[in-house]
Design a protein around this motif. Structure first.
Motif, short mmCIF file in Angstrom:
data_model
loop_
_atom_site.label_atom_id
_atom_site.label_comp_id
_atom_site.label_asym_id
_atom_site.label_seq_id
_atom_site.Cartn_x
_atom_site.Cartn_y
_atom_site.Cartn_z
N ARG A 57 58.00 40.56 -26.57
CA ARG A 57 56.74 40.51 -25.82
C ARG A 57 56.84 41.15 -24.45
O ARG A 57 55.83 41.32 -23.80
N GLY A 58 58.03 41.48 -24.00
CA GLY A 58 58.13 42.10 -22.69
C GLY A 58 59.57 42.31 -22.29
O GLY A 58 60.49 41.86 -22.96
N PHE A 59 59.73 42.99 -21.18
CA PHE A 59 61.06 43.31 -20.68
C PHE A 59 61.18 42.96 -19.21
O PHE A 59 61.99 43.52 -18.48
N GLY A 60 60.37 42.04 -18.74
CA GLY A 60 60.38 41.67 -17.32
C GLY A 60 61.61 40.85 -16.96
O GLY A 60 62.35 40.39 -17.82
N PRO A 61 61.79 40.64 -15.67
CA PRO A 61 62.92 39.83 -15.23
C PRO A 61 62.72 38.36 -15.60
O PRO A 61 61.59 37.86 -15.64
N HIS A 62 63.81 37.67 -15.88
CA HIS A 62 63.79 36.22 -16.10
C HIS A 62 64.03 35.57 -14.75
O HIS A 62 65.07 35.79 -14.14
N LEU A 63 63.07 34.80 -14.29
CA LEU A 63 63.14 34.21 -12.96
C LEU A 63 63.56 32.74 -13.05
O LEU A 63 63.19 32.04 -13.98
N ASP A 64 64.29 32.29 -12.05
CA ASP A 64 64.73 30.91 -11.95
C ASP A 64 63.89 30.23 -10.87
O ASP A 64 64.04 30.55 -9.69
N PRO A 65 63.01 29.30 -11.24
CA PRO A 65 62.19 28.63 -10.24
C PRO A 65 63.01 27.97 -9.13
O PRO A 65 62.62 27.99 -7.98
N ALA A 66 64.16 27.39 -9.49
CA ALA A 66 65.00 26.73 -8.47
C ALA A 66 65.47 27.73 -7.42
O ALA A 66 65.50 27.41 -6.23
N ALA A 67 65.81 28.94 -7.84
CA ALA A 67 66.24 29.96 -6.89
C ALA A 67 65.08 30.41 -5.99
O ALA A 67 65.31 30.92 -4.90
N LEU A 68 63.85 30.20 -6.46
CA LEU A 68 62.67 30.53 -5.65
C LEU A 68 62.27 29.37 -4.73
O LEU A 68 61.28 29.46 -4.02
N GLY A 69 63.04 28.27 -4.79
CA GLY A 69 62.75 27.11 -3.95
C GLY A 69 62.05 25.97 -4.66
O GLY A 69 61.67 24.98 -4.03
N TYR A 70 61.86 26.08 -5.98
CA TYR A 70 61.20 25.03 -6.75
C TYR A 70 62.27 24.31 -7.58
O TYR A 70 62.44 24.57 -8.77
N ALA A 71 62.97 23.39 -6.94
CA ALA A 71 64.14 22.74 -7.54
C ALA A 71 63.80 21.62 -8.52
O ALA A 71 64.64 21.20 -9.29
N VAL A 72 62.58 21.11 -8.48
CA VAL A 72 62.19 19.99 -9.34
C VAL A 72 61.35 20.50 -10.50
O VAL A 72 60.39 21.24 -10.30
N ASP A 111 48.22 12.08 -26.48
CA ASP A 111 47.73 12.94 -25.41
C ASP A 111 47.30 14.29 -25.97
O ASP A 111 47.57 14.62 -27.12
N ASP A 112 46.65 15.09 -25.12
CA ASP A 112 46.06 16.34 -25.57
C ASP A 112 46.80 17.59 -25.10
O ASP A 112 46.77 18.61 -25.77
N MET A 113 47.44 17.51 -23.93
CA MET A 113 48.13 18.67 -23.36
C MET A 113 49.47 18.25 -22.77
O MET A 113 49.64 17.12 -22.32
N LEU A 114 50.39 19.22 -22.77
CA LEU A 114 51.70 19.04 -22.16
C LEU A 114 51.92 20.20 -21.21
O LEU A 114 51.77 21.36 -21.60
N CYS A 115 52.23 19.87 -19.96
CA CYS A 115 52.45 20.90 -18.92
C CYS A 115 53.89 20.84 -18.45
O CYS A 115 54.44 19.75 -18.29
N ARG A 116 54.45 22.00 -18.20
CA ARG A 116 55.73 22.06 -17.49
C ARG A 116 55.38 22.46 -16.06
O ARG A 116 54.75 23.50 -15.83
N LEU A 117 55.80 21.63 -15.12
CA LEU A 117 55.49 21.82 -13.72
C LEU A 117 56.76 22.03 -12.91
O LEU A 117 57.82 21.55 -13.31
N VAL A 118 56.65 22.69 -11.78
CA VAL A 118 57.75 22.77 -10.83
C VAL A 118 57.22 22.40 -9.46
O VAL A 118 56.03 22.50 -9.18
N ALA A 119 58.16 21.94 -8.60
CA ALA A 119 57.82 21.57 -7.24
C ALA A 119 59.05 21.80 -6.36
O ALA A 119 60.17 21.90 -6.85
N ARG A 120 58.82 21.88 -5.06
CA ARG A 120 59.93 22.12 -4.13
C ARG A 120 60.80 20.89 -3.95
O ARG A 120 61.98 21.00 -3.66
N SER A 121 60.24 19.71 -4.12
CA SER A 121 60.96 18.44 -3.95
C SER A 121 60.20 17.36 -4.70
O SER A 121 59.09 17.60 -5.18
N ASN A 122 60.77 16.15 -4.74
CA ASN A 122 60.04 15.05 -5.38
C ASN A 122 58.75 14.75 -4.62
O ASN A 122 57.72 14.47 -5.24
#
Length: 154
Positions: A48-63, A99-110
């Motif tokens: 589906r693509g050839f883009g970079p694989h990004l790490d949210p934690a490295a972007l500051g989203y550790a949670v 339930d109806d939906m499942l989300c994967r979320l990220v955040a900078r901290s708790n």
């Protein structure tokens, strides 16, 4: 999907910045063969693509957290649009069950996760939410084992 397709996918998974010419050299096939295979894999939606694989934690989203959402009847489309507008919502799946939906979320901290959750549920189409914080990711998202299984089955 055959062994050459699988070898090409493995190679690009390990080194996504390789060009077609280098892939053909390493696989021992013609450049045109590699290009045709890539075009076919892309057309079939396997690649589906050839883009970079990004790490949210490295972007500051550790949670990382997962939220299940109960949606008011008839509001699914509106809720999808609302959730798509929130940058911290990485994935959204409609699901079966209570339930109806499942989300994967990220955040900078708790503490920041509370801000993200508040933004997610601040929509009248969401009736109820339940959230679980991920502690570790011992098996990260992967598809390569499926490639191997598909080749073995054919």
């Amino acid at each position: 999907m055959d062994r050459l397709d699988a070898a090409l996918i493995r190679l690009l998974d390990a080194e996504p910045r390789l060009g077609v010419l280098e892939c053909s050299r390493r696989l021992g096939v013609a450049r045109g063969t590699v290009q045709a295979r890539l075009d076919r894999l892309h057309a079939r939606g396997i690649v589906r693509g050839f883009g970079p694989h990004l790490d949210p934690a490295a972007l500051g989203y550790a949670v990382t957290a997962f939220a299940t959402l109960e949606i008011r009847q008839g509001r699914g489309g509106d809720v999808r649009a609302h959730l798509a507008s929130i940058p911290e919502v990485l994935e959204l799946h409609t699901i079966t069950g209570r339930d109806d939906m499942l989300c994967r979320l990220v955040a900078r901290s708790n503490a920041d996760l509370q801000r993200v959750i508040d933004r997610v549920i601040a929509f009248e189409g969401i009736v109820r939410a339940s959230t679980a914080i991920a502690l570790e990711n011992p098996v990260p998202y992967r598809v390569l084992p499926l490639v191997e299984a598909a080749v073995e089955e054919s």
